[in-house]
Design a protein around this motif. Structure first.
Motif, PDB file in Angstrom:
ATOM      1  N   SER A 123      24.458  22.358  31.580  1.00  0.00           N
ATOM      2  CA  SER A 123      25.038  23.683  31.742  1.00  0.00           C
ATOM      3  C   SER A 123      26.553  23.599  31.823  1.00  0.00           C
ATOM      4  CB  SER A 123      24.473  24.347  32.990  1.00  0.00           C
ATOM      5  OG  SER A 123      24.813  23.580  34.129  1.00  0.00           O
ATOM      6  N   GLU A 124      27.152  24.729  31.733  1.00  0.00           N
ATOM      7  CA  GLU A 124      28.605  24.796  31.741  1.00  0.00           C
ATOM      8  C   GLU A 124      29.135  24.332  33.093  1.00  0.00           C
ATOM      9  OE1 GLU A 124      31.614  28.378  31.069  1.00  0.00           O
ATOM     10  OE2 GLU A 124      30.158  28.068  29.466  1.00  0.00           O
ATOM     11  N   ASN A 125      30.089  23.439  33.053  1.00  0.00           N
ATOM     12  CA  ASN A 125      30.707  22.909  34.265  1.00  0.00           C
ATOM     13  C   ASN A 125      32.147  23.390  34.342  1.00  0.00           C
ATOM     14  OD1 ASN A 125      28.482  21.193  35.054  1.00  0.00           O
ATOM     15  ND2 ASN A 125      28.980  19.986  33.256  1.00  0.00           N
ATOM     16  N   SER A 126      32.718  23.343  35.518  1.00  0.00           N
ATOM     17  CA  SER A 126      34.103  23.785  35.696  1.00  0.00           C
ATOM     18  C   SER A 126      35.098  22.709  35.277  1.00  0.00           C
ATOM     19  CB  SER A 126      34.342  24.176  37.152  1.00  0.00           C
ATOM     20  OG  SER A 126      34.079  23.063  37.989  1.00  0.00           O
ATOM     21  N   GLY A 127      34.638  21.567  34.897  1.00  0.00           N
ATOM     22  CA  GLY A 127      35.474  20.468  34.446  1.00  0.00           C
ATOM     23  C   GLY A 127      34.629  19.221  34.354  1.00  0.00           C
ATOM     24  N   MET A 128      35.144  18.203  33.691  1.00  0.00           N
ATOM     25  CA  MET A 128      34.343  16.996  33.490  1.00  0.00           C
ATOM     26  C   MET A 128      35.240  15.802  33.171  1.00  0.00           C
ATOM     27  SD  MET A 128      31.182  16.487  30.844  1.00  0.00           S
ATOM     28  CE  MET A 128      30.045  17.369  31.873  1.00  0.00           C
ATOM     29  N   LEU A 129      34.792  14.641  33.610  1.00  0.00           N
ATOM     30  CA  LEU A 129      35.394  13.373  33.227  1.00  0.00           C
ATOM     31  C   LEU A 129      34.358  12.618  32.414  1.00  0.00           C
ATOM     32  CD1 LEU A 129      37.502  11.051  33.348  1.00  0.00           C
ATOM     33  CD2 LEU A 129      36.363  10.309  35.452  1.00  0.00           C
ATOM     34  N   VAL A 130      34.755  12.159  31.226  1.00  0.00           N
ATOM     35  CA  VAL A 130      33.883  11.360  30.373  1.00  0.00           C
ATOM     36  C   VAL A 130      34.576  10.026  30.124  1.00  0.00           C
ATOM     37  CG1 VAL A 130      32.620  11.234  28.197  1.00  0.00           C
ATOM     38  CG2 VAL A 130      33.092  13.463  29.207  1.00  0.00           C
ATOM     39  N   ILE A 131      33.849   8.927  30.334  1.00  0.00           N
ATOM     40  CA  ILE A 131      34.366   7.591  30.071  1.00  0.00           C
ATOM     41  C   ILE A 131      33.534   6.987  28.950  1.00  0.00           C
ATOM     42  CG2 ILE A 131      34.781   5.276  31.007  1.00  0.00           C
ATOM     43  CD1 ILE A 131      35.120   6.609  33.763  1.00  0.00           C
ATOM     44  N   TYR A 132      34.218   6.495  27.918  1.00  0.00           N
ATOM     45  CA  TYR A 132      33.564   5.912  26.748  1.00  0.00           C
ATOM     46  C   TYR A 132      33.782   4.407  26.733  1.00  0.00           C
ATOM     47  CZ  TYR A 132      34.072  10.755  25.187  1.00  0.00           C
ATOM     48  OH  TYR A 132      34.052  12.118  25.106  1.00  0.00           O
ATOM     49  N   VAL A 133      32.735   3.640  26.435  1.00  0.00           N
ATOM     50  CA  VAL A 133      32.859   2.203  26.217  1.00  0.00           C
ATOM     51  C   VAL A 133      32.471   1.971  24.756  1.00  0.00           C
ATOM     52  CG1 VAL A 133      32.098  -0.101  26.903  1.00  0.00           C
ATOM     53  CG2 VAL A 133      32.322   1.711  28.625  1.00  0.00           C
ATOM     54  N   ILE A 134      33.361   1.344  24.017  1.00  0.00           N
ATOM     55  CA  ILE A 134      33.233   1.213  22.568  1.00  0.00           C
ATOM     56  C   ILE A 134      33.126  -0.257  22.188  1.00  0.00           C
ATOM     57  CG2 ILE A 134      34.406   1.683  20.368  1.00  0.00           C
ATOM     58  CD1 ILE A 134      35.945   3.916  22.079  1.00  0.00           C
ATOM     59  N   ASP A 135      32.204  -0.568  21.287  1.00  0.00           N
ATOM     60  CA  ASP A 135      32.110  -1.912  20.720  1.00  0.00           C
ATOM     61  C   ASP A 135      33.295  -2.059  19.777  1.00  0.00           C
ATOM     62  OD1 ASP A 135      31.537  -4.004  18.769  1.00  0.00           O
ATOM     63  OD2 ASP A 135      29.492  -4.013  19.541  1.00  0.00           O
ATOM     64  N   ASN A 136      34.244  -2.900  20.124  1.00  0.00           N
ATOM     65  CA  ASN A 136      35.479  -3.022  19.352  1.00  0.00           C
ATOM     66  C   ASN A 136      35.223  -3.546  17.937  1.00  0.00           C
ATOM     67  OD1 ASN A 136      38.250  -2.942  18.843  1.00  0.00           O
ATOM     68  ND2 ASN A 136      38.554  -5.019  19.590  1.00  0.00           N
ATOM     69  N   ARG A 137      34.269  -4.409  17.796  1.00  0.00           N
ATOM     70  CA  ARG A 137      33.998  -5.002  16.480  1.00  0.00           C
ATOM     71  C   ARG A 137      33.367  -3.986  15.526  1.00  0.00           C
ATOM     72  NH1 ARG A 137      31.146 -10.815  15.562  1.00  0.00           N
ATOM     73  NH2 ARG A 137      31.498 -10.905  13.326  1.00  0.00           N
ATOM     74  N   GLN A 138      32.412  -3.214  16.023  1.00  0.00           N
ATOM     75  CA  GLN A 138      31.706  -2.249  15.192  1.00  0.00           C
ATOM     76  C   GLN A 138      32.356  -0.863  15.189  1.00  0.00           C
ATOM     77  OE1 GLN A 138      28.987  -3.101  13.266  1.00  0.00           O
ATOM     78  NE2 GLN A 138      29.584  -5.142  13.910  1.00  0.00           N
ATOM     79  N   GLY A 139      33.163  -0.571  16.206  1.00  0.00           N
ATOM     80  CA  GLY A 139      33.805   0.737  16.294  1.00  0.00           C
ATOM     81  C   GLY A 139      32.866   1.854  16.699  1.00  0.00           C
ATOM     82  N   THR A 140      31.795   1.524  17.415  1.00  0.00           N
ATOM     83  CA  THR A 140      30.828   2.529  17.845  1.00  0.00           C
ATOM     84  C   THR A 140      30.784   2.607  19.373  1.00  0.00           C
ATOM     85  OG1 THR A 140      29.040   0.889  17.801  1.00  0.00           O
ATOM     86  CG2 THR A 140      29.347   2.217  15.824  1.00  0.00           C
ATOM     87  N   THR A 141      30.510   3.796  19.867  1.00  0.00           N
ATOM     88  CA  THR A 141      30.366   3.981  21.302  1.00  0.00           C
ATOM     89  C   THR A 141      29.031   3.394  21.735  1.00  0.00           C
ATOM     90  OG1 THR A 141      31.666   6.013  21.206  1.00  0.00           O
ATOM     91  CG2 THR A 141      30.289   5.685  23.165  1.00  0.00           C
TER      92      THR A 141
END
Length: 194
Positions: free
Chosen positions: A136-154
């Motif tokens: 549902s709709e939130n008043s704000g959010m923090l998203v942290i992404y970890v990415i495979d550097n070799r493949q370039g995918t999250t």
């Protein structure tokens, strides 16, 4: 009579406090093709905009400390993982996925690995699907992404609803708490060192 009235008022205040407290749910999603056993090092994606709120220093130190305590080494030259984040200060609806708990999935299926050509080696299990769920709709959010550097995918993303107001005097503390909540869900431990 006064004791029971006083007890009733105290009980009412406690109940009201429970309903008004901020209980932010933290969730995460992961990529079934992540080579979690092979990740040993990380680096942060450098933001392309000026950081006048000191967000980068707060999040880099919070996230970096957590990853360091889990055995990962920060390395700027060809790291295994890249870490990025996004702060939403306005209302947002977010899409996640219903998946098995990451540590359960890793124990049950084992780890993927990459061969000498960098190709993933592991057959996908039949329940490794991405069943979408809308939050549902939130008043704000923090998203942290970890990415495979070799493949370039999250390979992992963690997110928590958080009322992050840059004008608030508690902004840095709120941001730090939100980052801790998210990183508590990243339960990968580098047992093998660099």
């Amino acid at each position: 009579m006064q004791k029971s009235l006083f007890t009733f008022l105290i009980l009412g205040l406690i109940t009201t406090a429970c309903f008004t407290s901020k209980d932010y749910v933290t969730e995460y999603d992961y990529n079934y093709q992540g080579s979690f056993k092979n990740y040993k090092t990380f680096a942060f994606v450098i933001p392309d905009q000026e950081d006048s709120l000191m967000v980068s220093s707060i999040l880099n130190s919070t996230i970096g400390a957590r990853l360091g305590s889990q055995g990962f080494k920060e390395k700027t030259d060809k790291p295994d993982m890249l870490v990025s984040y996004k702060i939403f200060t306005d209302s947002i609806r977010y899409r996640g996925y219903v998946q098995p708990e990451l540590d359960y999935w890793l124990q049950r299926t084992g780890y993927t690995y990459r061969d000498e050509n960098g190709d993933l080696k592991k057959e996908q299990e039949k329940d490794e699907t991405y069943n979408m769920i809308k939050y549902s709709e939130n008043s704000g959010m923090l998203v942290i992404y970890v990415i495979d550097n070799r493949q370039g995918t999250t390979i992992w993303q963690g997110y928590t609803a958080a009322a992050l107001n840059p004008q608030s005097p508690d902004f840095h503390a709120d941001l730090t708490r939100a980052a801790y909540r998210v990183m508590n869900e990243f339960k990968i431990v580098n047992k093998y060192g660099e």
